[in-house]
Design a protein around this motif. Sequence first.
Motif, PDB file in Angstrom:
ATOM      1  N   ASP A 552       0.832  -1.204   0.000  1.00  0.00           N
ATOM      2  CA  ASP A 552       0.000   0.000   0.000  1.00  0.00           C
ATOM      3  C   ASP A 552       0.867   1.255   0.000  1.00  0.00           C
ATOM      4  O   ASP A 552       2.023   1.223   0.433  1.00  0.00           O
ATOM      5  N   LYS A 553       0.309   2.352  -0.472  1.00  0.00           N
ATOM      6  CA  LYS A 553       0.965   3.643  -0.331  1.00  0.00           C
ATOM      7  C   LYS A 553       0.457   4.305   0.939  1.00  0.00           C
ATOM      8  O   LYS A 553      -0.746   4.315   1.209  1.00  0.00           O
ATOM      9  N   TRP A 554       1.385   4.879   1.706  1.00  0.00           N
ATOM     10  CA  TRP A 554       1.027   5.466   2.994  1.00  0.00           C
ATOM     11  C   TRP A 554       1.419   6.939   3.034  1.00  0.00           C
ATOM     12  O   TRP A 554       2.448   7.334   2.484  1.00  0.00           O
ATOM     13  N   MET A 555       0.597   7.733   3.704  1.00  0.00           N
ATOM     14  CA  MET A 555       0.906   9.148   3.843  1.00  0.00           C
ATOM     15  C   MET A 555       0.379   9.654   5.188  1.00  0.00           C
ATOM     16  O   MET A 555      -0.522   9.055   5.784  1.00  0.00           O
ATOM     17  N   ASP A 556       0.965  10.744   5.656  1.00  0.00           N
ATOM     18  CA  ASP A 556       0.468  11.419   6.850  1.00  0.00           C
ATOM     19  C   ASP A 556      -0.616  12.389   6.393  1.00  0.00           C
ATOM     20  O   ASP A 556      -0.358  13.315   5.630  1.00  0.00           O
ATOM     21  N   LEU A 557      -1.840  12.173   6.869  1.00  0.00           N
ATOM     22  CA  LEU A 557      -2.952  13.005   6.450  1.00  0.00           C
ATOM     23  C   LEU A 557      -2.791  14.459   6.883  1.00  0.00           C
ATOM     24  O   LEU A 557      -3.354  15.361   6.258  1.00  0.00           O
ATOM     25  N   ILE A 558      -2.029  14.690   7.955  1.00  0.00           N
ATOM     26  CA  ILE A 558      -1.898  16.049   8.492  1.00  0.00           C
ATOM     27  C   ILE A 558      -0.902  16.872   7.677  1.00  0.00           C
ATOM     28  O   ILE A 558      -1.179  18.008   7.299  1.00  0.00           O
ATOM     29  N   THR A 559       0.263  16.297   7.396  1.00  0.00           N
ATOM     30  CA  THR A 559       1.290  17.037   6.642  1.00  0.00           C
ATOM     31  C   THR A 559       1.204  16.784   5.147  1.00  0.00           C
ATOM     32  O   THR A 559       1.811  17.508   4.358  1.00  0.00           O
ATOM     33  N   THR A 577       1.679  14.968  16.131  1.00  0.00           N
ATOM     34  CA  THR A 577       0.811  13.829  15.845  1.00  0.00           C
ATOM     35  C   THR A 577       0.845  13.539  14.355  1.00  0.00           C
ATOM     36  O   THR A 577       0.848  14.467  13.529  1.00  0.00           O
ATOM     37  N   VAL A 578       0.887  12.257  13.998  1.00  0.00           N
ATOM     38  CA  VAL A 578       0.735  11.848  12.607  1.00  0.00           C
ATOM     39  C   VAL A 578      -0.485  10.947  12.497  1.00  0.00           C
ATOM     40  O   VAL A 578      -0.774  10.158  13.391  1.00  0.00           O
ATOM     41  N   TRP A 579      -1.222  11.107  11.399  1.00  0.00           N
ATOM     42  CA  TRP A 579      -2.328  10.213  11.045  1.00  0.00           C
ATOM     43  C   TRP A 579      -1.916   9.520   9.753  1.00  0.00           C
ATOM     44  O   TRP A 579      -2.097  10.039   8.652  1.00  0.00           O
ATOM     45  N   ILE A 580      -1.322   8.336   9.880  1.00  0.00           N
ATOM     46  CA  ILE A 580      -0.762   7.624   8.734  1.00  0.00           C
ATOM     47  C   ILE A 580      -1.852   6.755   8.105  1.00  0.00           C
ATOM     48  O   ILE A 580      -2.371   5.836   8.731  1.00  0.00           O
ATOM     49  N   SER A 581      -2.180   7.055   6.853  1.00  0.00           N
ATOM     50  CA  SER A 581      -3.304   6.387   6.193  1.00  0.00           C
ATOM     51  C   SER A 581      -2.871   5.768   4.864  1.00  0.00           C
ATOM     52  O   SER A 581      -1.981   6.282   4.184  1.00  0.00           O
ATOM     53  N   ASN A 582      -3.546   4.684   4.489  1.00  0.00           N
ATOM     54  CA  ASN A 582      -3.306   4.051   3.197  1.00  0.00           C
ATOM     55  C   ASN A 582      -4.197   4.630   2.110  1.00  0.00           C
ATOM     56  O   ASN A 582      -4.091   4.260   0.948  1.00  0.00           O
ATOM     57  N   MET A 583      -5.086   5.537   2.484  1.00  0.00           N
ATOM     58  CA  MET A 583      -5.964   6.179   1.514  1.00  0.00           C
ATOM     59  C   MET A 583      -6.148   7.633   1.921  1.00  0.00           C
ATOM     60  O   MET A 583      -6.182   7.959   3.106  1.00  0.00           O
TER      61      MET A 583
END
Length: 587
Positions: A552-559, A577-583
Amino acid sequence: MTTSWDQLHEKVCNQLQAIYADVHLEIPVGELATELLATMRLKADEDIVQPTPYCNYWDEEDIIMITYGDSVISEGEQPLFTLDRFLHTYCKNTINKVHMLPFFPYSSDDGFSVIDYSSVNESLGDWGDIERLAKHYGLMFDLVINHCSARSAWFENFQKGEGIGSDFFFTADPSDDLSMVTRPRVSPLLRETQTATGTQYVWCTFSHDQVDFDFRNPKVLLAFVEIIRQYLDKGAKLFRLDAVAFLWKIIGTSCINLFQTHECIRLLRTLIEHADPTVIIITETNIPNRENLTYFGNANEAHAIYNFSLPPLLVNTLVTGNCAYLKNWMMSMPPAQNGTTYFNFIASHDGIGLRPAEGLLDDEEISTLVHTMQNFGGKVSWRASDHGQQKPYEINITLFDALQGTTAGPDKWQIDRFICAHAIMLGMEGIPGLYIHSLLGTSNDYEKVANTGQNRSINRHRWNFEELAALLDSPYSQHHKVLTRISQLIRIRKAQPAFHPNATQFTLQLGDTLFGFWRQSLDRRQSVFCVSNVTNEEQSILLSSINLIGTDKWMDLITRDELEDVGGFLQLKPYQTVWISNMEFED
């Protein structure tokens, strides 16, 4: 799907029989049930909507703001009109529900000593102002159900011994054994009152201006069902049952959390959900965590309960830099079954309650927390323990000032620590509630404490709209910074299915300096790993420790930063805080 009036009548009869099993009623249960249904306008000749069991009438877009009707004022305007203007100007894409703290005529406790339940305090506005707000926001009304003002017409009739209210209030004798009664205050429990029939001693759980009802009298129940019907007509979509744990009293018991209290809530649930299945009941029970959880019932009592343990545990985490207690609590919390959810908050018009921390924080930890808050300008309200000793009941301080430093003292991380607290709450299972003064980054109001003599006034500042607007529009003010950053988090949260209040939550084991949990959407398509650095030093997290799926591709939704190496390390700044999401779902 509908139900017959006869089936509903039978259910209400059964609930009334359970409530009044030990009470001699002058009216047959069947007649009482008929009168209750008629009051709610549930008629025998009409189809009655059958509520869908275990249905979630909420989602990730629900954000509740808690406010007084006059938290923001402007000269020449009714405060409720000004509040509507504030919401439209600064909360248009973030807040969709508003908890209106008591807006009725009152005599004390900033509204929680109600004189008249059926009218709006004329200093705030009128029912037209409430109905205008209800067109744009889901409104939560307070149902101050345990007590009313000693200046109410009902209590005046009690003193005269005639008219409506003359038999509405609970009395006891000073010679009764009241040693087991749970008290949230240190004031005397009984108020000596002169009446037409002689001296009586009225039960006062909270203060002598707040006189407790006697729900053994079904006329009291009928009066409140009539009030509920009026509030539904005026646009109420949520009911907050204030201090409801103390509703039923039996001499010789603790007089809290009694079976009859729970059954009364189940009865109100039955009546309300058949009048409008989408209306939500929230119980305000500032009690130890295990007892609080019982108010869910079997998804047939409160739709939501206040997560009262969260504020003291989260503040303790951020001032000590250690999340062990918060993590242990989160692991012990059962997932809310469908049809129920948690109401998460970290600040309110009251203080930081300490009873919900009992059994979760030890006495030394609570003592350190209290001492730290006092060093930050906070006040302490006390209660009487079972042995007659005074124990800290709540800490009175704005959340912004509570997080100005650590146990070592104030530091430069106040805003970052404050935002971290909200990022944790906004990511958690449940519906988030934000107190207006947290949204605005308001500091302690010492002048109001001096004027009122009440510790709780420290967190009940009244803003002038024009002054507030100037601060919110200035990029250099703490208020602008706080509102901007919290609003950003809210907009991100509202776009993520994994933040549905009932989405899966699992606590991560990342040590004591990183607090983390995993959320997964109900359809299992989206995962979000929420990780917060709860210290004032940089921390690193090994991404493989949270098991990010490599395909999956992951990203921090906040930054909005993409994570290129899911097996590498991620550095977190103090209180980041990080919110690491696959979508990514667009906000």
